[in-house]
Design a protein around this motif. Structure first.
Motif, mmCIF file in Angstrom:
data_model
loop_
_atom_site.group_PDB
_atom_site.id
_atom_site.type_symbol
_atom_site.label_atom_id
_atom_site.label_comp_id
_atom_site.label_asym_id
_atom_site.label_seq_id
_atom_site.Cartn_x
_atom_site.Cartn_y
_atom_site.Cartn_z
ATOM 1 N N GLY A 252 0.795 -1.220 0.000
ATOM 2 C CA GLY A 252 0.000 0.000 0.000
ATOM 3 C C GLY A 252 0.829 1.271 0.000
ATOM 4 O O GLY A 252 2.058 1.256 0.085
ATOM 5 N N GLY A 253 0.124 2.383 -0.095
ATOM 6 C CA GLY A 253 0.779 3.682 -0.076
ATOM 7 C C GLY A 253 -0.151 4.768 0.432
ATOM 8 O O GLY A 253 -1.376 4.620 0.415
ATOM 9 N N LYS A 254 0.441 5.825 0.904
ATOM 10 C CA LYS A 254 -0.286 7.026 1.302
ATOM 11 C C LYS A 254 0.574 8.206 0.891
ATOM 12 O O LYS A 254 1.087 8.980 1.711
ATOM 13 C CB LYS A 254 -0.564 7.023 2.811
ATOM 14 N N SER A 255 0.743 8.342 -0.404
ATOM 15 C CA SER A 255 1.783 9.199 -0.956
ATOM 16 C C SER A 255 1.392 10.673 -0.934
ATOM 17 O O SER A 255 0.213 11.024 -1.046
ATOM 18 C CB SER A 255 2.098 8.751 -2.373
ATOM 19 N N ALA A 256 2.416 11.514 -0.830
ATOM 20 C CA ALA A 256 2.198 12.957 -0.670
ATOM 21 C C ALA A 256 2.618 13.722 -1.919
ATOM 22 O O ALA A 256 3.659 13.459 -2.514
ATOM 23 C CB ALA A 256 2.976 13.477 0.535
ATOM 24 N N LEU A 257 1.787 14.690 -2.283
ATOM 25 C CA LEU A 257 2.123 15.687 -3.294
ATOM 26 C C LEU A 257 2.489 16.954 -2.524
ATOM 27 O O LEU A 257 1.628 17.560 -1.881
ATOM 28 C CB LEU A 257 0.939 15.932 -4.233
ATOM 29 N N TYR B 279 3.994 4.184 5.289
ATOM 30 C CA TYR B 279 4.236 3.788 3.905
ATOM 31 C C TYR B 279 5.394 4.590 3.305
ATOM 32 O O TYR B 279 5.866 5.556 3.888
ATOM 33 C CB TYR B 279 2.982 4.026 3.065
ATOM 34 N N GLY B 280 5.784 4.202 2.104
ATOM 35 C CA GLY B 280 6.814 4.931 1.385
ATOM 36 C C GLY B 280 6.859 4.480 -0.061
ATOM 37 O O GLY B 280 7.891 4.015 -0.539
ATOM 38 N N LEU B 281 5.731 4.627 -0.756
ATOM 39 C CA LEU B 281 5.662 4.114 -2.119
ATOM 40 C C LEU B 281 5.987 5.179 -3.158
ATOM 41 O O LEU B 281 6.784 4.949 -4.065
ATOM 42 C CB LEU B 281 4.276 3.522 -2.400
ATOM 43 N N SER B 282 5.354 6.344 -3.068
ATOM 44 C CA SER B 282 5.541 7.340 -4.112
ATOM 45 C C SER B 282 5.463 8.739 -3.527
ATOM 46 O O SER B 282 5.319 8.927 -2.320
ATOM 47 C CB SER B 282 4.486 7.145 -5.210
ATOM 48 N N GLY B 283 5.545 9.736 -4.414
ATOM 49 C CA GLY B 283 5.464 11.114 -3.975
ATOM 50 C C GLY B 283 5.734 12.050 -5.140
ATOM 51 O O GLY B 283 6.127 11.628 -6.233
ATOM 52 N N MET B 284 5.503 13.326 -4.905
ATOM 53 C CA MET B 284 5.797 14.360 -5.893
ATOM 54 C C MET B 284 6.144 15.647 -5.163
ATOM 55 O O MET B 284 5.561 15.957 -4.121
ATOM 56 C CB MET B 284 4.595 14.602 -6.818
ATOM 57 N N VAL B 285 7.099 16.384 -5.721
ATOM 58 C CA VAL B 285 7.459 17.705 -5.202
ATOM 59 C C VAL B 285 7.369 18.699 -6.349
ATOM 60 O O VAL B 285 7.880 18.440 -7.448
ATOM 61 C CB VAL B 285 8.878 17.719 -4.606
ATOM 62 N N VAL B 286 6.729 19.842 -6.104
ATOM 63 C CA VAL B 286 6.586 20.888 -7.114
ATOM 64 C C VAL B 286 7.173 22.182 -6.568
ATOM 65 O O VAL B 286 6.849 22.605 -5.452
ATOM 66 C CB VAL B 286 5.108 21.093 -7.514
ATOM 67 N N PHE C 102 10.124 -0.155 -9.760
ATOM 68 C CA PHE C 102 8.991 0.375 -9.002
ATOM 69 C C PHE C 102 8.815 -0.445 -7.732
ATOM 70 O O PHE C 102 8.790 -1.674 -7.770
ATOM 71 C CB PHE C 102 7.715 0.306 -9.840
ATOM 72 N N GLY C 103 8.678 0.241 -6.615
ATOM 73 C CA GLY C 103 8.461 -0.418 -5.337
ATOM 74 C C GLY C 103 8.599 0.592 -4.229
ATOM 75 O O GLY C 103 8.790 1.786 -4.483
ATOM 76 N N GLY C 104 8.504 0.131 -2.977
ATOM 77 C CA GLY C 104 8.432 1.096 -1.895
ATOM 78 C C GLY C 104 9.363 0.835 -0.738
ATOM 79 O O GLY C 104 9.986 -0.218 -0.613
ATOM 80 N N TYR C 105 9.464 1.844 0.115
ATOM 81 C CA TYR C 105 10.171 1.757 1.386
ATOM 82 C C TYR C 105 9.174 1.308 2.457
ATOM 83 O O TYR C 105 7.962 1.328 2.278
ATOM 84 C CB TYR C 105 10.716 3.132 1.794
#
Length: 488
Positions: free
Chosen positions: A260-265, A418-425, A458-461
């Motif tokens: 799973g993931g709970k990724s942050a933008l 979780y630690g699956l994905s993310g984005m920084v703008v 592709f994968g997560g921490y």
């Protein structure tokens, strides 16, 4: 699409009904109508599939013939391209995925990616010469050999079934493994149609790929526990991943987990809010938010919070959703009534814990049939609230405010198990990269960059998984390393 075309299991190269003839219904989530049935595999069917895979690995030349494997994979790719429209229609019907997505990650792109894996198999260095040495004074010549891990049990989810099925079985087959695939009961036809295509239109040897659809989740446990299976590759929830890992521990088989993931933008204080809002809206409505790597937490600097929320609400207010067969639809239904109730329950919990539904929050009145939920924006969310910490798997985004600059933004992004994905703008690419490097996640986008590709691991921490899928790293998950030393 007739049910008869999609109801069989693939075991030892043959399309067969389930033991005892049992079937289970397949339902269209956009209409709530039963569209057909699928063979309901039994423990006996799973045993037969594992037996076939074991025989094909131990008793044939599949594991030692890369050229044959490449030929078979290219044949599989051609067959899938030939049958793309039938597969596309089946996926829209059983998943409720917008047809537009099937021209990307749901179908066309993963089929295209088979060619990349075939090319890798042809060019891969299966042996490496480490040269001479004299350990303990004994003249030796050392080398390493990469060999297939053996029989792979692949357990896949319902949300992106073709993409995930192929992401497991294609590199596993390319590496020389044999595979038993257990697809999710909510999206069986994507797998059983694949089985029919393999049996009728490819030259894959019997037993190399076996597909056992079933309504019984315990067959996944059976696959993970079986001593004849050398590796289990699972994609799904973190809770189920723990159960798979426990089941596999009995014989210490290799385990790959994408969870799973709970990724942050993360919008830094100089970010273009138009870019931020566009990415956020697209993320949570893609396949109705039913994706593990989707960005479901939006972190805005407090000074720009109200501006960002207003822009996001206005963007989503006119978002096109509804009939997934309509090419103009960007969001379809949730996969099942059970999943819709789960998502609505999370929204209610968020409100109860102090959040506000600035948009959506319920069932759309203009869609009386189908398991739809409105695109939902939750504001005033505390970073430790349930909706900011748990995976909802629906079209819901939690908007959080942060103070203290980039350090605080990164800290909040990392406040997750979780630690699956993310984005920084950010207006500064250097600043965005610096923040991205500090986010503890397996894939991070900088200023809207797309990481998805056959060559990208592709994968997560942390609790987002173990190992990597895709890329060279994903291919090598299905290999063992043997070190050889010859006396000279």
């Amino acid at each position: 699409m007739s049910a008869a075309r999609a109801e069989h299991l693939l075991i030892d190269g043959r399309l067969v009904p389930a033991e005892g003839g049992g079937t289970f219904e397949n339902t269209n989530p956009a209409t709530e109508e039963v569209i057909g049935v699928t063979a309901d595999g039994t423990p006996g069917d799973m045993d037969a599939a594992i037996r076939a895979a074991r025989r094909a690995f131990d008793g044939t030349g599949w594991s030692t013939d890369p050229a044959l494997r490449v030929e078979c994979l290219r044949g599989l790719q051609r067959a899938l391209v030939k049958n793309a429209e039938e597969l596309r229609a089946a996926m829209v019907a059983e998943l409720g995925t917008p047809v537009a997505l099937t021209h990307g990650a749901q179908l066309d792109t993963p089929v295209e990616n088979i060619g990349w894996v075939a090319d890798l198999t042809e060019s891969y260095r299966w042996t490496e010469d480490l040269g001479p040495a004299r350990p303990y004074g004994i003249a030796s010549h050392r080398s390493t050999v990469r060999e297939p891990v053996g029989v792979v049990g692949a357990i896949t989810p319902w949300n992106f079934p073709m993409q995930i099925n192929l992401a497991k079985l294609v590199p596993a087959l390319a590496a020389g493994c044999t595979v038993v695939l257990k697809p999710a009961p909510d999206s069986p036809w994507t797998a059983t149609l694949l089985g029919r295509i393999v049996a009728e239109e490819t030259d894959l040897p019997p037993g190399v790929l076996n597909i056992v659809a079933s309504s019984r989740h315990e067959l996944g446990r059976q696959l993970a526990e079986d001593d004849r299976v050398d590796m289990v590759s699972f994609t799904g929830s973190t809770a189920t991943g723990r159960a798979v890992m426990t089941a596999a521990a009995g014989n210490l088989k290799k385990v790959f987990l994408e969870l799973g993931g709970k990724s942050a933008l993360v919008a830094l204080d100089d970010a273009d809010l138009g870019q931020v809002v566009g990415n956020a809206a697209f993320q949570i409505t893609t396949h109705a938010g039913q994706g593990c790597a989707i960005l479901t937490r939006l972190l805005l600097p407090r000074a720009r919070y109200e501006e960002g929320v207003e822009a996001l609400v206005e963007t989503l207010r006119g978002w096109p959703y509804g009939d997934p067969a309509d090419p103009g639809t960007l969001m379809g239904p949730l996969i099942s009534e059970r999943q819709r109730e789960r998502v609505l329950g999370y929204i209610a919990t968020g409100v109860r814990e102090g959040a506000t539904a600035a948009l959506g929050g319920g069932v759309p009145g203009h869609l009386p049939r189908g398991w739809f939920v409105e695109p939902t924006v939750l504001t005033g969310v505390d970073e430790n609230a349930t909706v900011a910490q748990e995976e909802i798997f629906g079209p819901v985004i939690s908007v959080l405010a942060y103070d203290g600059g980039d350090d605080e933004a990164v800290r909040m992004a990392n406040n997750s198990r979780y630690g699956l994905s993310g984005m920084v703008v950010s207006a500064s690419a250097e600043r965005a990269r610096a923040a991205a490097r500090r986010i503890r996640a397996g894939t991070v986008s900088v200023n809207g960059g797309i990481f998805y590709g056959a060559d990208v691991p592709f994968g997560g921490y942390r609790q987002s998984g173990i190992g990597r899928e895709s890329g060279v790293a994903g291919f090598e998950e299905y290999l063992e390393i043997k070190s050889l030393a010859e006396g000279v």
